[in-house]
Scaffold this active site. Structure first.
Site, PDB file in Angstrom:
ATOM      1  N   HIS A  40      -9.025 -34.746  -0.376  1.00 16.13           N
ATOM      2  CA  HIS A  40      -8.642 -35.944  -1.122  1.00 16.13           C
ATOM      3  C   HIS A  40      -7.361 -35.660  -1.913  1.00 16.13           C
ATOM      4  O   HIS A  40      -7.249 -34.610  -2.562  1.00 16.13           O
ATOM      5  CB  HIS A  40      -9.782 -36.334  -2.077  1.00 16.13           C
ATOM      6  CG  HIS A  40      -9.478 -37.565  -2.864  1.00 16.13           C
ATOM      7  ND1 HIS A  40      -9.613 -38.830  -2.330  1.00 16.13           N
ATOM      8  CD2 HIS A  40      -9.028 -37.728  -4.130  1.00 16.13           C
ATOM      9  CE1 HIS A  40      -9.251 -39.719  -3.241  1.00 16.13           C
ATOM     10  NE2 HIS A  40      -8.895 -39.078  -4.337  1.00 16.13           N
ATOM     11  N   LYS A  97       0.298 -33.251   0.628  1.00 17.26           N
ATOM     12  CA  LYS A  97      -0.163 -32.912   1.980  1.00 17.26           C
ATOM     13  C   LYS A  97       0.210 -31.484   2.370  1.00 17.26           C
ATOM     14  O   LYS A  97      -0.550 -30.789   3.037  1.00 17.26           O
ATOM     15  CB  LYS A  97       0.422 -33.887   3.006  1.00 17.26           C
ATOM     16  CG  LYS A  97      -0.312 -35.214   3.105  1.00 17.26           C
ATOM     17  CD  LYS A  97       0.233 -35.975   4.305  1.00 17.26           C
ATOM     18  CE  LYS A  97      -0.500 -37.281   4.529  1.00 17.26           C
ATOM     19  NZ  LYS A  97      -0.138 -37.866   5.837  1.00 17.26           N
ATOM     20  N   GLY A 140      -2.914 -37.791  11.132  1.00 19.61           N
ATOM     21  CA  GLY A 140      -3.535 -36.559  11.618  1.00 19.61           C
ATOM     22  C   GLY A 140      -2.791 -35.280  11.304  1.00 19.61           C
ATOM     23  O   GLY A 140      -2.947 -34.281  12.017  1.00 19.61           O
ATOM     24  N   LEU A 161     -18.721 -43.910   5.124  1.00 17.77           N
ATOM     25  CA  LEU A 161     -19.919 -43.752   5.953  1.00 17.77           C
ATOM     26  C   LEU A 161     -21.169 -43.920   5.088  1.00 17.77           C
ATOM     27  O   LEU A 161     -21.159 -43.609   3.893  1.00 17.77           O
ATOM     28  CB  LEU A 161     -19.910 -42.375   6.614  1.00 17.77           C
ATOM     29  CG  LEU A 161     -18.791 -42.189   7.646  1.00 17.77           C
ATOM     30  CD1 LEU A 161     -18.614 -40.717   8.014  1.00 17.77           C
ATOM     31  CD2 LEU A 161     -19.060 -43.029   8.895  1.00 17.77           C
ATOM     32  N   ASP A 196     -21.969 -40.699  -2.106  1.00 18.81           N
ATOM     33  CA  ASP A 196     -21.262 -41.182  -3.291  1.00 18.81           C
ATOM     34  C   ASP A 196     -19.779 -40.789  -3.121  1.00 18.81           C
ATOM     35  O   ASP A 196     -19.409 -39.627  -3.329  1.00 18.81           O
ATOM     36  CB  ASP A 196     -21.886 -40.499  -4.519  1.00 18.81           C
ATOM     37  CG  ASP A 196     -21.654 -41.276  -5.780  1.00 18.81           C
ATOM     38  OD1 ASP A 196     -21.020 -42.340  -5.710  1.00 18.81           O
ATOM     39  OD2 ASP A 196     -22.127 -40.807  -6.841  1.00 18.81           O
ATOM     40  N   ASN A 207      -3.388 -33.350   8.772  1.00 15.11           N
ATOM     41  CA  ASN A 207      -4.395 -32.342   8.384  1.00 15.11           C
ATOM     42  C   ASN A 207      -5.138 -31.813   9.600  1.00 15.11           C
ATOM     43  O   ASN A 207      -5.467 -30.628   9.663  1.00 15.11           O
ATOM     44  CB  ASN A 207      -5.358 -32.915   7.343  1.00 15.11           C
ATOM     45  CG  ASN A 207      -4.759 -32.866   5.962  1.00 15.11           C
ATOM     46  OD1 ASN A 207      -4.678 -31.805   5.353  1.00 15.11           O
ATOM     47  ND2 ASN A 207      -4.293 -34.012   5.478  1.00 15.11           N
ATOM     48  N   ARG A 229     -22.090 -51.413   8.311  1.00 18.09           N
ATOM     49  CA  ARG A 229     -21.728 -50.025   8.019  1.00 18.09           C
ATOM     50  C   ARG A 229     -22.795 -49.051   8.525  1.00 18.09           C
ATOM     51  O   ARG A 229     -22.496 -47.966   9.009  1.00 18.09           O
ATOM     52  CB  ARG A 229     -21.543 -49.862   6.499  1.00 18.09           C
ATOM     53  CG  ARG A 229     -20.836 -48.584   6.104  1.00 18.09           C
ATOM     54  CD  ARG A 229     -20.550 -48.559   4.617  1.00 18.09           C
ATOM     55  NE  ARG A 229     -19.718 -49.645   4.176  1.00 18.09           N
ATOM     56  CZ  ARG A 229     -18.394 -49.681   4.289  1.00 18.09           C
ATOM     57  NH1 ARG A 229     -17.756 -48.671   4.845  1.00 18.09           N
ATOM     58  NH2 ARG A 229     -17.716 -50.715   3.845  1.00 18.09           N
TER      59      ARG A 229
HETATM   60  C1  GRF Z   1      -4.492 -36.902   3.250  1.00 12.19           C
HETATM   61  O1  GRF Z   1      -3.625 -36.866   2.156  1.00 12.19           O
HETATM   62  C2  GRF Z   1      -5.934 -36.907   2.790  1.00 12.19           C
HETATM   63  O2  GRF Z   1      -6.153 -36.266   1.584  1.00 12.19           O
HETATM   64  C3  GRF Z   1      -6.210 -38.383   2.617  1.00 12.19           C
HETATM   65  O3  GRF Z   1      -5.508 -38.995   3.657  1.00 12.19           O
HETATM   66  C4  GRF Z   1      -4.393 -38.198   4.035  1.00 12.19           C
HETATM   67  C5  GRF Z   1      -4.507 -37.976   5.509  1.00 12.19           C
HETATM   68  O4  GRF Z   1      -3.315 -37.612   6.108  1.00 12.19           O
HETATM   69  N1  GRF Z   1      -7.629 -38.627   2.615  1.00 12.19           N
HETATM   70  P1  GRF Z   1      -3.264 -37.139   7.615  1.00 12.19           P
HETATM   71  O5  GRF Z   1      -3.844 -38.243   8.498  1.00 12.19           O
HETATM   72  O6  GRF Z   1      -4.051 -35.874   7.743  1.00 12.19           O
HETATM   73  O7  GRF Z   1      -1.807 -36.949   7.891  1.00 12.19           O
END
Ligand code: GRF
Length: 195
Positions: free
Chosen positions: A110, A172, A17, A94, A144, A19, A66
């Site tokens: 990503h 990150k 978490g 999803l 997609d 981000n 799913r």
């Molecule tokens: C990030 O690098 C994001 O791009 C990828 O997973 C990571 C998530 O990190 N999809 P966090 O949980 O936000 O620390």
């Protein structure tokens, strides 16, 4: 005319978490944090910030159900009247109902320069490929996986002796700066009726 309400942002998480934390630290008004599994650090970050949390546990749903899992996620997001969904390290794919319910309003970050290195092992695969530059991409998420319209990208050089961890940390750090900016841009577009 009364000003439009501030869009309600829901953040989807599965792990550490960081981000999510960057969005919170930036002051993005996160209305809900939804995790696909219990006990992750991202839920603690949300709780510490006083943000409501929900868990829609993927255990027992995936990989066979799913569609049912996705519908449960959509139900929770609707119950919290979410307008914009930010995926932040969400590790479950999803199904279509999500992208029908929130068309153009699901955003993902990503850790590669898409279209290179799609999927769950982007940093590892970039290192294995020996590229000298990778980075991060923020894009509209669609059914997609890792294919939706690109909203922002930034390059991160690969350094001599990088490990998956060291490279991912530097990627990150860029995501943490870029993601709040893009989420705010999308919020503005929603407020202006442009999204
Ligand atoms: C990030 O690098 C994001 O791009 C990828 O997973 C990571 C998530 O990190 N999809 P966090 O949980 O936000 O620390």
């Amino acid at each position: 005319m009364s000003p439009p309400a501030v869009p309600r942002v829901g953040v989807l998480v599965s792990g550490s978490g960081t981000n999510l934390q960057a969005l919170l630290d930036d002051g993005v008004p996160v209305a809900l944090v939804l995790s696909d599994r219990p006990g992750v650090a991202a839920l603690e970050r949300a709780a510490a910030a006083g943000v409501p949390t929900e868990v829609v546990d993927r255990a027992g749903h995936l990989p066979d159900r799913r569609q049912v899992f996705t519908e449960a996620v959509v139900d929770v997001l609707r119950r919290h009247e979410i307008d914009l969904v930010a995926m932040a390290g969400f590790m479950t794919i999803l199904a279509k109902p999500m992208f029908d319910a929130f068309e153009g309003r699901v955003v993902n970050t990503h850790p590669s320069l898409l279209p290179a290195f799609r999927g769950a092992h982007a940093v590892e695969e970039a290192l294995e490929a020996g590229v000298k530059v990778t980075g991060c991409t923020i894009h509209v998420a669609t059914a997609d996986v890792d294919h939706g319209p690109i909203l922002a990208q930034e390059a991160v050089p690969v350094e001599e002796g990088d490990t998956v961890e060291s490279l991912h940390e530097r990627i990150k750090a860029v995501e943490h700066r870029l993601y709040p900016q893009v989420v705010r841009r999308l919020m503005r577009e929603i407020e202006e009726g442009a999204r």
